[in-house]
Design an enzyme around this catalytic site. Sequence first.
Site, short mmCIF file in Angstrom:
data_model
loop_
_atom_site.label_atom_id
_atom_site.label_comp_id
_atom_site.label_asym_id
_atom_site.label_seq_id
_atom_site.Cartn_x
_atom_site.Cartn_y
_atom_site.Cartn_z
CG ASP A 46 53.50 0.86 136.03
OD1 ASP A 46 53.96 0.02 136.45
OD2 ASP A 46 52.46 1.01 134.89
CE LYS A 76 56.93 3.99 132.15
NZ LYS A 76 55.89 4.05 131.70
#
Length: 211
Positions: A138, A120
């Site tokens: 997210d 991420k």
Amino acid sequence: MKAYPIEELLKRFQAKDPNPKTELEYTNHYTLLIAVVLSAQATDKSVNLATRVLFQKVQTPQDMVELGLDNLKEIIKSIGLYPTKAKNVIALSQKLIEFYHGQVPETLEQLVELPGVGRKTANVVLNVAFGKPTIAVDTHIHRVSNRLGLCISKTPEETEKKLLALIPLSWLHHAHLWLVLHGRYICKSRKPECFHCPVVDLCGYKDKNIL
Ligand code: SF4
């Protein structure tokens, strides 16, 4: 099943915010990477408060190594998980000096090899710093994508795959931040503000909060 009107959705976000910007404060690729690493499970606001002090002293990996672990901990102690994050930041700065002449590498494979950098974080850096067409899923993007009906998925990894298949390449760069900011300010976790949502008619969520 009818195809999702993805271009229409993205055009609405574009009309509202043509040039979306990350809310993390940074001055160069390196300080962006550090800000993103520090922001895991913390708010951008709390990270910015600490990095405003940190980035006055540190602009490069060499500055960070010279600052040292204890001083770094002291500056970022208001951020959750700061002891581990501080160790990672020092270690990743050393690695950048050793292997990349102090520069932030531009590929996912290289970024995820750095301490404290997961998929991420790497995707955020690739998107924001280098303008690459990545989606860093997210909690906001995962929730919003499922509510809107862009995908039905259980994990962020699955969401990332489905979004990459659905969103045309030319829109991917900005789609990342549009979805994050939409989740942060309108499609909130507990109480989505559907009553002023610009894409309410494109949303498949059953429990819309319309006053
Ligand atoms: S209509 Fe509501 S649930 Fe759907 S995207 Fe907008 S805020 Fe989220």
